[in-house]
Design an enzyme around this catalytic site. Structure first.
Site, PDB file in Angstrom:
ATOM      1  CE  LYS A  28     -16.159  20.206  12.493  1.00  0.00           C
ATOM      2  NZ  LYS A  28     -15.049  20.480  11.583  1.00  0.00           N
ATOM      3  CB  SER A  50      -0.966  -0.032   1.188  1.00  0.00           C
ATOM      4  OG  SER A  50      -2.119   0.735   0.924  1.00  0.00           O
TER       5      SER A  50
END
Length: 270
Positions: free
Chosen positions: A138, A86
């Site tokens: 949020k 990765s």
């Protein structure tokens, strides 16, 4: 003695090790070492990678710094150790050449973002969160509730954008077209031998083989040119205590989990 640190190293090879998860502390250490490589004008860098990957931004900054170093004329050769997956791949493809052990675990090209839904557990113990927020998203990935369909779609678009960046960098770094990269960039892992067949690495071999490749690229004496390791991690206080290896491992796992929690990751997490 400051002049010794600054002296030129035009006939020497530098070595930097990226080990463990790539996080902010890794980025700071590696970028500082790369600046030293540039200032001392090393003609070659042996980049040893033994990492499952890590945070997106930190991997990107190391990758960008390696490309700048190459623009200055330094030859960079990556050596994949036990694992270079990765984000480790993302960093590695910035090199001029990649040498991998045949059995290295590599690949895992993709993005993962994990959160914890603890709502049922919290309900059982009588814990409730009171949230006041400025916008609908949020408190996304808050542990006290599941994701809404809209939130899942928003996060998926974030992941897709990051994934496209990853594919593009691998394609450019390895001289492959994007569609070819997408055929194997689905999160699966490969051995070093399989990665060579896919074009992810240039040749198979150990770190010594990578050293020889770097010496040839920079026209250095293959027999006499030995790497100087820069940017070594600081020794930890627990290192010399009985059972310290286990304590250090547990501390590393906890620190990594805290640093990476809730972030998009280019990381192999079995």
């Amino acid at each position: 003695m400051g002049w010794l640190w600054r002296r030129k190293s035009k006939r020497r090879m530098a070595r930097i090790v990226i080990e463990g998860a790539i996080s902010g502390s890794t980025r700071r250490r590696v970028l500082k070492a790369l600046r030293e490589v540039q200032e001392r004008e090393f003609p070659a860098l042996l980049l040893r990678i033994d990492s499952p990957g890590g945070t997106v931004g930190d991997s990107q900054e190391i990758h960008a710094a390696l490309l700048r170093l190459r623009e200055k004329g330094c030859k960079v050769v990556a050596s994949f150790g036990n694992i270079s997956a990765s984000g480790g791949v993302y960093v590695g493809v910035a090199a001029d050449s990649i040498v991998s052990n045949p059995g290295t675990i590599t690949g895992s090209i993709g993005v993962i973002l994990r959160g914890n839904n603890l709502s049922e557990l919290l309900a059982k113990v009588g814990v409730r969160f009171e949230t006041v927020k400025s916008g609908a998203y949020k408190d996304i990935l808050s542990p006290d509730r599941a994701l809404s369909p809209e939130e899942r779609e928003l996060l998926q678009s974030l992941i897709d954008s990051s994934y496209d960046q990853f594919v593009g960098v691998v394609a450019e770094g390895r001289g492959l077209d994007r569609e070819t990269v997408r055929t194997f960039a689905d999160g699966r892992v490969f051995s070093g031998a399989q990665a060579k067949d896919l074009g992810l690495v240039d040749e198979l071999g150990d770190e010594e083989q990578a050293r020889l490749v770097a010496a040839r690229l920079a026209d250095l004496d293959e027999e006499r040119c030995r790497p100087l390791t820069l940017g070594k991690p600081r020794k930890r206080l627990l290192q010399n205590l009985p059972g310290s290896s286990l304590l250090l491992r547990l501390n590393q796992l906890l620190t990594t989990e805290l640093e990476l929690s809730g972030q998009p990751l280019w990381m192999y997490r079995p």
